[in-house]
Design a protein around this motif. Structure first.
Motif, PDB file in Angstrom:
ATOM      1  N   ASP A  80     -19.334  41.317  -6.852  1.00  0.00           N
ATOM      2  CA  ASP A  80     -20.616  41.036  -6.224  1.00  0.00           C
ATOM      3  C   ASP A  80     -20.930  39.553  -6.314  1.00  0.00           C
ATOM      4  O   ASP A  80     -20.533  38.879  -7.264  1.00  0.00           O
ATOM      5  CB  ASP A  80     -21.743  41.805  -6.935  1.00  0.00           C
ATOM      6  N   ALA A  81     -21.688  39.058  -5.336  1.00  0.00           N
ATOM      7  CA  ALA A  81     -22.243  37.710  -5.384  1.00  0.00           C
ATOM      8  C   ALA A  81     -23.550  37.799  -6.159  1.00  0.00           C
ATOM      9  O   ALA A  81     -24.414  38.598  -5.816  1.00  0.00           O
ATOM     10  CB  ALA A  81     -22.480  37.174  -3.982  1.00  0.00           C
TER      11      ALA A  81
ATOM     12  N   PHE B  64     -19.356  34.851  -8.389  1.00  0.00           N
ATOM     13  CA  PHE B  64     -18.916  36.216  -8.128  1.00  0.00           C
ATOM     14  C   PHE B  64     -18.564  36.877  -9.444  1.00  0.00           C
ATOM     15  O   PHE B  64     -17.974  36.251 -10.327  1.00  0.00           O
ATOM     16  CB  PHE B  64     -17.711  36.225  -7.189  1.00  0.00           C
ATOM     17  N   ARG B  65     -18.912  38.167  -9.571  1.00  0.00           N
ATOM     18  CA  ARG B  65     -18.669  38.872 -10.833  1.00  0.00           C
ATOM     19  C   ARG B  65     -18.181  40.278 -10.544  1.00  0.00           C
ATOM     20  O   ARG B  65     -18.606  40.924  -9.587  1.00  0.00           O
ATOM     21  CB  ARG B  65     -19.956  38.936 -11.640  1.00  0.00           C
ATOM     22  N   ASP B  66     -17.285  40.737 -11.420  1.00  0.00           N
ATOM     23  CA  ASP B  66     -16.818  42.115 -11.390  1.00  0.00           C
ATOM     24  C   ASP B  66     -16.621  42.563 -12.830  1.00  0.00           C
ATOM     25  O   ASP B  66     -16.338  41.730 -13.702  1.00  0.00           O
ATOM     26  CB  ASP B  66     -15.501  42.226 -10.620  1.00  0.00           C
ATOM     27  N   PHE B  67     -16.800  43.826 -13.098  1.00  0.00           N
ATOM     28  CA  PHE B  67     -16.595  44.378 -14.434  1.00  0.00           C
ATOM     29  C   PHE B  67     -15.239  45.052 -14.466  1.00  0.00           C
ATOM     30  O   PHE B  67     -14.977  45.971 -13.685  1.00  0.00           O
ATOM     31  CB  PHE B  67     -17.716  45.361 -14.793  1.00  0.00           C
ATOM     32  N   LEU B  68     -14.375  44.598 -15.386  1.00  0.00           N
ATOM     33  CA  LEU B  68     -12.994  45.075 -15.447  1.00  0.00           C
ATOM     34  C   LEU B  68     -12.696  45.749 -16.770  1.00  0.00           C
ATOM     35  O   LEU B  68     -13.276  45.403 -17.796  1.00  0.00           O
ATOM     36  CB  LEU B  68     -12.023  43.894 -15.281  1.00  0.00           C
TER      37      LEU B  68
ATOM     38  N   PHE C 184      -9.581  41.724  -6.901  1.00  0.00           N
ATOM     39  CA  PHE C 184     -10.063  40.627  -6.063  1.00  0.00           C
ATOM     40  C   PHE C 184     -11.229  41.116  -5.213  1.00  0.00           C
ATOM     41  O   PHE C 184     -11.474  42.317  -5.071  1.00  0.00           O
ATOM     42  CB  PHE C 184      -8.951  40.116  -5.136  1.00  0.00           C
ATOM     43  N   GLY C 185     -11.921  40.163  -4.623  1.00  0.00           N
ATOM     44  CA  GLY C 185     -12.959  40.456  -3.638  1.00  0.00           C
ATOM     45  C   GLY C 185     -12.868  39.434  -2.523  1.00  0.00           C
ATOM     46  O   GLY C 185     -12.691  38.249  -2.780  1.00  0.00           O
ATOM     47  N   ASN C 186     -12.934  39.909  -1.296  1.00  0.00           N
ATOM     48  CA  ASN C 186     -12.957  39.018  -0.137  1.00  0.00           C
ATOM     49  C   ASN C 186     -14.414  38.907   0.303  1.00  0.00           C
ATOM     50  O   ASN C 186     -15.029  39.907   0.670  1.00  0.00           O
ATOM     51  CB  ASN C 186     -12.081  39.603   0.977  1.00  0.00           C
ATOM     52  N   PHE C 187     -14.967  37.701   0.245  1.00  0.00           N
ATOM     53  CA  PHE C 187     -16.379  37.474   0.533  1.00  0.00           C
ATOM     54  C   PHE C 187     -16.549  36.570   1.753  1.00  0.00           C
ATOM     55  O   PHE C 187     -15.685  35.739   2.052  1.00  0.00           O
ATOM     56  CB  PHE C 187     -17.076  36.818  -0.667  1.00  0.00           C
TER      57      PHE C 187
ATOM     58  N   ILE D 118     -11.589  34.300  -1.028  1.00  0.00           N
ATOM     59  CA  ILE D 118     -11.128  35.379  -1.902  1.00  0.00           C
ATOM     60  C   ILE D 118     -11.384  34.971  -3.335  1.00  0.00           C
ATOM     61  O   ILE D 118     -10.995  33.886  -3.762  1.00  0.00           O
ATOM     62  CB  ILE D 118      -9.635  35.677  -1.694  1.00  0.00           C
ATOM     63  N   ALA D 119     -12.080  35.843  -4.068  1.00  0.00           N
ATOM     64  CA  ALA D 119     -12.330  35.626  -5.500  1.00  0.00           C
ATOM     65  C   ALA D 119     -11.372  36.531  -6.267  1.00  0.00           C
ATOM     66  O   ALA D 119     -11.301  37.734  -5.998  1.00  0.00           O
ATOM     67  CB  ALA D 119     -13.770  35.972  -5.845  1.00  0.00           C
ATOM     68  N   ASN D 120     -10.618  35.957  -7.196  1.00  0.00           N
ATOM     69  CA  ASN D 120      -9.706  36.722  -8.030  1.00  0.00           C
ATOM     70  C   ASN D 120     -10.352  36.949  -9.391  1.00  0.00           C
ATOM     71  O   ASN D 120     -10.874  36.025 -10.003  1.00  0.00           O
ATOM     72  CB  ASN D 120      -8.384  35.981  -8.213  1.00  0.00           C
ATOM     73  N   PHE D 121     -10.314  38.194  -9.861  1.00  0.00           N
ATOM     74  CA  PHE D 121     -10.894  38.573 -11.147  1.00  0.00           C
ATOM     75  C   PHE D 121      -9.776  39.048 -12.067  1.00  0.00           C
ATOM     76  O   PHE D 121      -8.964  39.879 -11.682  1.00  0.00           O
ATOM     77  CB  PHE D 121     -11.907  39.705 -10.977  1.00  0.00           C
ATOM     78  N   VAL D 122      -9.738  38.511 -13.285  1.00  0.00           N
ATOM     79  CA  VAL D 122      -8.727  38.876 -14.264  1.00  0.00           C
ATOM     80  C   VAL D 122      -9.433  39.165 -15.590  1.00  0.00           C
ATOM     81  O   VAL D 122     -10.256  38.362 -16.037  1.00  0.00           O
ATOM     82  CB  VAL D 122      -7.689  37.753 -14.450  1.00  0.00           C
TER      83      VAL D 122
END
Length: 79
Positions: free
Chosen positions: A28-29, A39-43, A50-53, A70-74
């Motif tokens: 999410d933004a 941008f944040r995601d819970f992993l 990833f998220g394409n915004f 594209i935001a990459n989340f690790v």
């Protein structure tokens, strides 16, 4: 979360409005109506995604332009 991302309009007539939306993936933004956002995601542990915004910028005359990223989340626990 990601580093801060900022959209800077060139041209058009201020003031501008901003609309960040996710097109694909996850996350999410945090500031979906601002020029700058994170941008944040819970992993889970050992997860990556990833998220394409897309951000649509509209000027005071109703003209608009879009930019995508594209935001990459690790996960911090990724081995």
């Amino acid at each position: 979360s990601t580093n801060q991302v900022t959209v800077t309009p060139v041209g058009g007539v201020a003031p501008y409005t901003y609309a960040w939306v996710r097109l694909l993936g996850s996350g999410d933004a945090l500031s979906p109506t601002m020029a700058s956002t994170v941008f944040r995601d819970f992993l889970d542990a050992d997860e990556a995604t990833f998220g394409n915004f897309q951000c649509t910028v509209t000027d005071s005359l109703g003209e608009s332009a879009t930019v995508s990223l594209i935001a990459n989340f690790v996960s911090d626990n990724l081995n």
